[in-house]
Design a protein around this motif. Structure first.
Motif, PDB file in Angstrom:
ATOM      1  N   GLY A  82       0.707  -1.035   0.045  1.00 17.95           N
ATOM      2  CA  GLY A  82      -0.114   0.243   0.127  1.00 17.95           C
ATOM      3  C   GLY A  82       0.810   1.225  -0.122  1.00 17.95           C
ATOM      4  N   ARG A  83       0.087   2.167  -0.174  1.00 14.70           N
ATOM      5  CA  ARG A  83      -0.927   2.725  -0.379  1.00 14.70           C
ATOM      6  C   ARG A  83      -1.678   1.910  -1.483  1.00 14.70           C
ATOM      7  NH1 ARG A  83      -2.469   8.889   1.299  1.00 14.70           N
ATOM      8  NH2 ARG A  83      -1.228   9.039   3.173  1.00 14.70           N
ATOM      9  N   PHE A  84      -1.081   1.705  -2.570  1.00 18.27           N
ATOM     10  CA  PHE A  84      -1.431   1.278  -3.642  1.00 18.27           C
ATOM     11  C   PHE A  84      -0.713   0.130  -4.298  1.00 18.27           C
ATOM     12  CE2 PHE A  84      -2.563   1.433  -8.378  1.00 18.27           C
ATOM     13  CZ  PHE A  84      -4.158   0.989  -8.251  1.00 18.27           C
ATOM     14  N   ALA A  85      -1.536  -1.243  -4.258  1.00 20.04           N
ATOM     15  CA  ALA A  85      -0.553  -2.314  -4.875  1.00 20.04           C
ATOM     16  C   ALA A  85      -0.682  -2.095  -6.401  1.00 20.04           C
ATOM     17  CB  ALA A  85      -1.229  -3.422  -4.513  1.00 20.04           C
ATOM     18  N   ARG A  86       0.245  -2.496  -7.061  1.00 18.64           N
ATOM     19  CA  ARG A  86       0.425  -2.462  -8.417  1.00 18.64           C
ATOM     20  C   ARG A  86       1.173  -1.075  -8.747  1.00 18.64           C
ATOM     21  NH1 ARG A  86       1.344  -7.385  -8.841  1.00 18.64           N
ATOM     22  NH2 ARG A  86       1.376  -6.810 -11.068  1.00 18.64           N
ATOM     23  N   ILE A  87       1.000  -0.583 -10.124  1.00 20.92           N
ATOM     24  CA  ILE A  87       2.008   0.397 -10.672  1.00 20.92           C
ATOM     25  C   ILE A  87       0.951   1.642 -10.924  1.00 20.92           C
ATOM     26  CG2 ILE A  87       1.490  -0.072 -13.257  1.00 20.92           C
ATOM     27  CD1 ILE A  87       4.910   0.143 -13.260  1.00 20.92           C
ATOM     28  N   VAL A  88       1.569   2.861 -10.750  1.00 16.67           N
ATOM     29  CA  VAL A  88       1.107   4.194 -11.142  1.00 16.67           C
ATOM     30  C   VAL A  88       2.393   4.581 -12.130  1.00 16.67           C
ATOM     31  CG1 VAL A  88       0.409   6.366 -10.493  1.00 16.67           C
ATOM     32  CG2 VAL A  88      -0.049   4.571  -9.023  1.00 16.67           C
ATOM     33  N   ALA A  89       1.908   4.563 -13.393  1.00 17.02           N
ATOM     34  CA  ALA A  89       2.749   4.952 -14.759  1.00 17.02           C
ATOM     35  C   ALA A  89       3.243   6.281 -14.430  1.00 17.02           C
ATOM     36  CB  ALA A  89       2.145   5.024 -15.976  1.00 17.02           C
ATOM     37  N   GLY A  90       4.345   6.530 -14.463  1.00 17.84           N
ATOM     38  CA  GLY A  90       5.306   7.920 -14.364  1.00 17.84           C
ATOM     39  C   GLY A  90       5.313   8.348 -12.805  1.00 17.84           C
ATOM     40  N   GLY A  91       4.734   7.708 -12.123  1.00 17.48           N
ATOM     41  CA  GLY A  91       4.176   8.505 -10.634  1.00 17.48           C
ATOM     42  C   GLY A  91       3.385   9.367 -10.514  1.00 17.48           C
ATOM     43  N   ARG A  92       2.562   9.459 -11.860  1.00 19.51           N
ATOM     44  CA  ARG A  92       1.669  10.649 -12.030  1.00 19.51           C
ATOM     45  C   ARG A  92       0.448  10.315 -11.245  1.00 19.51           C
ATOM     46  NH1 ARG A  92      -2.062  12.138 -15.905  1.00 19.51           N
ATOM     47  NH2 ARG A  92      -2.153  14.432 -16.166  1.00 19.51           N
ATOM     48  N   LEU A  93      -0.441  10.994 -10.553  1.00 19.06           N
ATOM     49  CA  LEU A  93      -1.550  10.922  -9.873  1.00 19.06           C
ATOM     50  C   LEU A  93      -2.238  12.094 -10.020  1.00 19.06           C
ATOM     51  CD1 LEU A  93      -3.593   9.466  -8.151  1.00 19.06           C
ATOM     52  CD2 LEU A  93      -2.443  10.028  -6.106  1.00 19.06           C
ATOM     53  N   VAL A  94      -3.541  12.020 -10.754  1.00 23.63           N
ATOM     54  CA  VAL A  94      -4.429  13.334 -10.659  1.00 23.63           C
ATOM     55  C   VAL A  94      -5.738  13.039 -10.011  1.00 23.63           C
ATOM     56  CG1 VAL A  94      -5.342  14.925 -12.160  1.00 23.63           C
ATOM     57  CG2 VAL A  94      -3.329  14.035 -12.967  1.00 23.63           C
ATOM     58  N   ILE A  95      -6.122  13.649  -9.159  1.00 21.84           N
ATOM     59  CA  ILE A  95      -7.375  13.561  -8.340  1.00 21.84           C
ATOM     60  C   ILE A  95      -8.065  14.769  -8.459  1.00 21.84           C
ATOM     61  CG2 ILE A  95      -8.531  12.956  -6.350  1.00 21.84           C
ATOM     62  CD1 ILE A  95      -6.312  11.331  -5.367  1.00 21.84           C
ATOM     63  N   ASP A  96      -9.369  15.137  -8.738  1.00 26.45           N
ATOM     64  CA  ASP A  96     -10.159  16.447  -9.038  1.00 26.45           C
ATOM     65  C   ASP A  96      -9.414  17.423  -9.701  1.00 26.45           C
ATOM     66  OD1 ASP A  96     -11.996  14.953  -7.748  1.00 26.45           O
ATOM     67  OD2 ASP A  96     -11.442  15.647  -5.649  1.00 26.45           O
ATOM     68  N   GLY A  97      -8.723  17.096 -10.800  1.00 23.45           N
ATOM     69  CA  GLY A  97      -7.849  18.146 -11.383  1.00 23.45           C
ATOM     70  C   GLY A  97      -6.558  18.603 -10.790  1.00 23.45           C
ATOM     71  N   ARG A  98      -6.197  18.073  -9.597  1.00 24.95           N
ATOM     72  CA  ARG A  98      -4.787  18.386  -8.936  1.00 24.95           C
ATOM     73  C   ARG A  98      -3.708  17.054  -9.409  1.00 24.95           C
ATOM     74  NH1 ARG A  98      -4.012  19.952  -2.665  1.00 24.95           N
ATOM     75  NH2 ARG A  98      -1.781  20.428  -3.004  1.00 24.95           N
ATOM     76  N   GLU A  99      -2.522  17.498  -9.559  1.00 25.17           N
ATOM     77  CA  GLU A  99      -1.645  16.477  -9.848  1.00 25.17           C
ATOM     78  C   GLU A  99      -0.828  16.342  -8.564  1.00 25.17           C
ATOM     79  OE1 GLU A  99       1.800  15.354 -13.177  1.00 25.17           O
ATOM     80  OE2 GLU A  99      -0.105  16.637 -13.554  1.00 25.17           O
ATOM     81  N   TYR A 100      -0.723  15.071  -8.588  1.00 26.82           N
ATOM     82  CA  TYR A 100       0.488  14.635  -7.369  1.00 26.82           C
ATOM     83  C   TYR A 100       1.629  13.748  -7.865  1.00 26.82           C
ATOM     84  CZ  TYR A 100      -3.532  16.024  -4.327  1.00 26.82           C
ATOM     85  OH  TYR A 100      -4.726  16.694  -3.898  1.00 26.82           O
ATOM     86  N   GLU A 101       2.900  14.082  -7.600  1.00 23.42           N
ATOM     87  CA  GLU A 101       3.993  13.366  -7.829  1.00 23.42           C
ATOM     88  C   GLU A 101       4.371  12.289  -6.898  1.00 23.42           C
ATOM     89  OE1 GLU A 101       8.622  14.109  -8.649  1.00 23.42           O
ATOM     90  OE2 GLU A 101       7.218  15.526  -9.675  1.00 23.42           O
TER      91      GLU A 101
END
Length: 333
Positions: A82-101
């Motif tokens: 966790g927090r998230f098993a498996r992959i997030v490509a490019g380490g890029r996470l966008v939630i509600d229009g806001r990007e997190y690295e």
């Protein structure tokens, strides 16, 4: 015995957290005995009899605590990811229009919660005996910004063994800000006495597989498994079969059955998760093909594919994931 007895013992301290003790919790129903460590909320052993009554550990176990801590050749053996098993490509996470690295630990990508994921933490925990079942309950607080994730997350991993030889792993989590959440266990199973799983038979209820999957990053499409090497709609012997794939699960019945004809042991897996990673352990540092990973969880790279089941958790919601491993010794089933 109509009770499941719980016990605990201290096994040492980690280099990362030399202050807190690592504890081994056990659950025993007089037929199946389960051991869990609070380091990584890790499943370290499941001792099960065969048809002749001989008891053996059927999950891969590393030799000592230092081996679980080692970052080199990290295989997440038995751990909670966790927090998230498996992959997030490019380490890029966008939630509600806001990007997190997110922290990157697989080349340009983020995988299995990052370089300091939940598998590398000492969790708080306790174990309880019970008439029908016993439980090990482990809790971890992940602060806002941990590995790049937004919001404070409070996660709980519960291992429950009942008198019917069912081991249930349940994850729950809450957050104070929208975040990504998809916990899973990464145990490798070997039901027999052989050093490899080649003689095992596997059956899966999964009609589609995620396409692409280069470096564990899916293309965003699913394709049928019909008439391919991933069609396990009926039992297949694993000899000469290599699998490292993520399957979209069918609903309404157990998702997997793993059988070892030599010992008679049978593992039946049921889950509420939408998919399952299946890996025959061909590059396990312990020993290639020493076990098979059957890992129900959220779909990989879910935040970057609008058509995938959402893995976003919001304040006021409770994340829940429940998987049951039924442990049997009956060739007739």
């Amino acid at each position: 015995m109509t009770r499941v007895l719980a016990a605990e013992r201290t096994i040492g301290r980690t280099v990362r957290d030399p202050v807190r003790e690592v504890t081994e919790f056990t659950l025993d129903n007089n037929r199946v005995r389960v051991a869990v460590w609070n380091y990584g909320a890790t499943l370290v052993s499941v001792v099960v009899p065969d048809l002749a009554g001989a008891r053996r550990n059927v999950v891969i176990r590393l030799p000592d605590l230092a081996a679980y801590e080692a970052a080199e050749n990290r295989a997440y053996v038995g751990s909670t990811m966790g927090r998230f098993a498996r992959i997030v490509a490019g380490g890029r996470l966008v939630i509600d229009g806001r990007e997190y690295e997110l922290a990157r630990n697989a080349g340009p990508h983020h995988i299995h919660g990052g370089p300091e994921g939940f598998d590398a933490r000492v969790w708080d925990g306790h174990a309880d005996s019970g008439e029908k079942s016993g439980r090990v309950v482990l809790t971890l607080v992940s602060p806002d910004g941990d590995q790049g994730y937004p919001g404070e997350l409070i996660a709980t991993t519960t291992y429950e063994l009942d008198i019917h030889n069912r081991l249930t792993i349940e994850f729950t989590a809450t957050t104070d800000a929208p975040t990504l959440c998809g916990l899973s266990n990464h145990a490798f199973w070997n039901l027999g006495s052989e050093p490899r799983i080649d003689g095992h038979e596997l059956q899966l209820h999964a009609r589609r597989v995620l396409a692409g999957y280069t470096d564990f990053v899916p293309s965003g499409r699913t394709v049928p498994v019909d008439d391919t090497e991933l069609d396990f709609s009926y039992p297949h012997v694993l000899q000469r079969v290599r699998i490292d794939a993520f399957l979209a699960l069918d609903s309404g019945h157990p998702v997997a059955k793993l059988h070892d004809p030599e010992s008679g042991r049978l593992l039946v897996v049921d889950t509420d998760q939408p998919g399952m990673a299946v890996y025959t352990g061909d590059f396990l540092p312990v020993r290639p093909r020493a076990g098979i990973c059957l890992q129900p969880c959220a779909w990989p790279d879910a935040p970057n594919h609008a058509g995938f089941p959402s893995a976003v958790l919001r304040p006021g919601e409770t994340y829940r994931s429940r998987t049951t491993f039924e442990l049997l010794a009956d060739q007739r089933r």
